[in-house]
Design an enzyme around this catalytic site. Sequence first.
Site, PDB file in Angstrom:
ATOM      1  CB  THR A 109      -3.707  -4.805   6.280  1.00  0.00           C
ATOM      2  OG1 THR A 109      -4.454  -6.132   5.819  1.00  0.00           O
ATOM      3  CG2 THR A 109      -2.763  -5.217   7.304  1.00  0.00           C
ATOM      4  NE  ARG A 161       1.932  -3.324   0.884  1.00  0.00           N
ATOM      5  CZ  ARG A 161       2.236  -2.227   1.312  1.00  0.00           C
ATOM      6  NH1 ARG A 161       3.408  -1.984   1.579  1.00  0.00           N
ATOM      7  NH2 ARG A 161       1.511  -1.196   0.838  1.00  0.00           N
ATOM      8  CB  SER A 220       3.769   0.558  -1.760  1.00  0.00           C
ATOM      9  OG  SER A 220       4.141   1.812  -1.251  1.00  0.00           O
ATOM     10  CG  HIS A 221       7.697   0.966   0.466  1.00  0.00           C
ATOM     11  ND1 HIS A 221       6.225   1.285   0.888  1.00  0.00           N
ATOM     12  CD2 HIS A 221       8.116   0.571   1.793  1.00  0.00           C
ATOM     13  CE1 HIS A 221       5.782   0.568   2.207  1.00  0.00           C
ATOM     14  NE2 HIS A 221       7.054   0.343   2.556  1.00  0.00           N
ATOM     15  CG  ASP A 260       6.407   4.587  -3.145  1.00  0.00           C
ATOM     16  OD1 ASP A 260       5.813   5.502  -4.167  1.00  0.00           O
ATOM     17  OD2 ASP A 260       5.490   3.865  -2.560  1.00  0.00           O
ATOM     18  CG  ASP A 299       2.493   2.488  -4.609  1.00  0.00           C
ATOM     19  OD1 ASP A 299       3.566   2.846  -4.408  1.00  0.00           O
ATOM     20  OD2 ASP A 299       1.292   2.616  -4.094  1.00  0.00           O
ATOM     21  CG  ASP A 307       1.886   5.782  -2.668  1.00  0.00           C
ATOM     22  OD1 ASP A 307       3.146   5.349  -2.845  1.00  0.00           O
ATOM     23  OD2 ASP A 307       1.093   4.938  -2.280  1.00  0.00           O
ATOM     24  NE  ARG A 308       5.954   5.010   1.351  1.00  0.00           N
ATOM     25  CZ  ARG A 308       6.277   4.300   2.404  1.00  0.00           C
ATOM     26  NH1 ARG A 308       7.545   4.552   2.863  1.00  0.00           N
ATOM     27  NH2 ARG A 308       5.445   3.435   2.918  1.00  0.00           N
ATOM     28  CB  THR A 353      -0.061   4.718  10.635  1.00  0.00           C
ATOM     29  OG1 THR A 353       0.700   5.613  11.539  1.00  0.00           O
ATOM     30  CG2 THR A 353       0.736   4.439   9.544  1.00  0.00           C
ATOM     31  CD  GLU A 384       6.408   8.033   9.407  1.00  0.00           C
ATOM     32  OE1 GLU A 384       7.770   7.847   9.136  1.00  0.00           O
ATOM     33  OE2 GLU A 384       5.491   7.201   9.304  1.00  0.00           O
ATOM     34  CE  LYS A 403       2.051   6.902   0.999  1.00  0.00           C
ATOM     35  NZ  LYS A 403       1.237   5.582   1.577  1.00  0.00           N
ATOM     36  NE  ARG A 406       6.654   1.371  10.014  1.00  0.00           N
ATOM     37  CZ  ARG A 406       7.486   0.844   8.793  1.00  0.00           C
ATOM     38  NH1 ARG A 406       8.806   0.794   8.755  1.00  0.00           N
ATOM     39  NH2 ARG A 406       7.048   0.142   7.733  1.00  0.00           N
TER      40      ARG A 406
HETATM   41  C1  VG1 Z   1       4.206   2.355   6.082  1.00  0.00           C
HETATM   42  C2  VG1 Z   1       3.888   3.792   6.456  1.00  0.00           C
HETATM   43  C3  VG1 Z   1       2.719   4.378   6.446  1.00  0.00           C
HETATM   44  C4  VG1 Z   1       2.030   4.426   4.996  1.00  0.00           C
HETATM   45  C5  VG1 Z   1       2.130   2.845   4.528  1.00  0.00           C
HETATM   46  C6  VG1 Z   1       1.620   2.522   3.220  1.00  0.00           C
HETATM   47  O1  VG1 Z   1       3.034   1.475   7.024  1.00  0.00           O
HETATM   48  O2  VG1 Z   1       4.430   3.623   7.800  1.00  0.00           O
HETATM   49  O3  VG1 Z   1       2.694   5.678   6.855  1.00  0.00           O
HETATM   50  O4  VG1 Z   1       0.948   4.668   5.092  1.00  0.00           O
HETATM   51  O5  VG1 Z   1       3.296   2.259   4.870  1.00  0.00           O
HETATM   52  O6  VG1 Z   1       2.514   3.285   2.231  1.00  0.00           O
HETATM   53  P1  VG1 Z   1       3.651   0.677   8.145  1.00  0.00           P
HETATM   54  O7  VG1 Z   1       2.191   0.056   8.749  1.00  0.00           O
HETATM   55  O8  VG1 Z   1       4.596  -0.268   7.656  1.00  0.00           O
HETATM   56  O9  VG1 Z   1       4.442   1.647   8.993  1.00  0.00           O
HETATM   57  V1  VG1 Z   1       2.667   2.874   0.770  1.00  0.00           V
HETATM   58  O10 VG1 Z   1       3.735   3.850   0.019  1.00  0.00           O
HETATM   59  O11 VG1 Z   1       2.501   1.280   0.812  1.00  0.00           O
HETATM   60  O12 VG1 Z   1       1.299   3.213   0.167  1.00  0.00           O
HETATM   61 CO    CO Z   2       3.580   3.462  -2.082  1.00  0.00          CO
END
Ligand code: VG1
Ligand code: CO
Length: 542
Positions: A17, A21, A112-113, A276, A278, A280-281, A343, A363, A375, A495
Amino acid sequence: MIKTITTIPYLDQQPGTSGLRKKTTVFQQVHYIENFIQSIFDSLSGYAGQTLVVGGDGRFLNRSAIQTILKIAAANGFGRTLVGCGGILSTPAVSALIRSRKAFGGVVLSASHNPGGPNGDFGIKYNIGNGGPAPEKITEAIFTRTRTIDAFRIVDDPDVDIDRIGETSLGDMMVEVVDSVENYDALMQSIFDFDLIRAAFHEGLTMRFDAMSAVTGPYAHVILENLLGAAKGTVINGSPLPDFGGHHPDPNLLHARHLYDLAMSDAAPDLCAASDGDGDRNLVIGRGRFVTPSDSLAILAANAHLAPGYKNGLAGIARSMPTSAAADRVAAKLGVPLYETPTGWKFFGNLLDAGLATICGEESAGAGSDHLREKDGLWAILLWLNIIAARKESVDVIVRRHWADYGRNYYSRHDYEEIDSDGANALIAALRESLPRLKGKKYRAIDVLDADDFAYRDPVDGSETSRQGVRILLGDGARLVYRLSGTGTAGATLRVYIERYEPEPSRQYMETQTALADLVALSRELAGIERFTGRNAPSVIT
Ligand code: VG1
Ligand code: CO
């Protein structure tokens, strides 16, 4: 004075990773953050006297973690740290600062989210000198170090005032508190036609941007309302709060449902958007028209030349494997290569550094370009605004014309959250094992053309990454993909990505879940989802 504190390792970062987190309470354990930060520095070399960027999304622990990081950075010999005022820096803003100030690297504090607060999640991620997430060889070294670290070094000084712009010395290091937005908004102005977008707002374009009480509020206030002249009130939930107001800062159709409902109502503005935790989304919904992130990537790529920063066209497009093939059709039409990566944004870094790709996307609502190595939520929204202003068409018209030209990729992701980890691993293992038998079979009149476990060879450095998700390629451009999330903090998340191509315009207006119903049923049957997870329906559909 520098103190060396001996400690015992107890971190359990998952290998592979890009950061750490976990639940906030895990980070609150004595010396937990110290151990991880020292492990990062121990895994790097050549940073003596160099600059480090530090900032986060404002969630609970952000401010205290920053103080700890500054003191450990000072004790380890960094020359300077740049800190966003109040500790606030979005992930893209950290990337931008690392690049423009030629920093050695940066530390991003965010989950992040994921929700924040004492009962939520916290996270720490290290970014390298190109501004992007550390590649696997560095994250693996950090992981290995966390297993053996027995001491960290820290200066024994009072906290630094991070709410006042300016310089303060800390040990032998200079702490420079910078405006959180300034450098980032200059970058955006160098890419987009702000005059054109300003004129569109002046002529009546309306927008609602939900910062979800997370990091993008200050950026959106400055850029959308102050610089671009969008009406006051365009930005809602615009102050970063330590617990994001108790909300889940994931701009998807579940957690940003109110935005979707607004966009579908009579009171809909021209554009509804969100980002989101942080920053980036991005979420983009036009009046009466939701844009899937996969379609958004394709449409942004097809129209990027309308923004000054991309007027010379694209070198290539990159998308993560589970992202729909909509962008592939754009790349083919533009005559540029399309890269399919695992990913996670870190895989785009090499392609961008080598100039192979200009626009990248996932996606999961992430899109970005060679302006950064992360991103970038507001970037995607500004590119949409630039395209809307240049084409003088609504989001709905732009999307429908795109489908008419390229065909539509019906697309949906079904997430089975917080399932038992053993069941999830067994499901994937059974799927992998069944792959050789699937090819050539027919299910419910659907042909299986091919089935594999995605493996990637980086075209720049040749590094190999395997087992990145099971792909089942079906007839007529349909596809099922299965993978386990790497970002969850409780149990496992399965997923399932479901996609079908529809070239015929008269059949492009079905409701997505209806259009995909056969494939959804097949996705459950093929993997035995109910048998392995006990669930007969996903927890989130996006
Ligand atoms: C998810 C998304 C992936 C993205 C990652 C980090 O990962 O599917 O596309 O890059 O989050 O996004 P996972 O392994 O849970 O599918 V964020 O906004 O944390 O920087
Ligand atoms: Co994010």
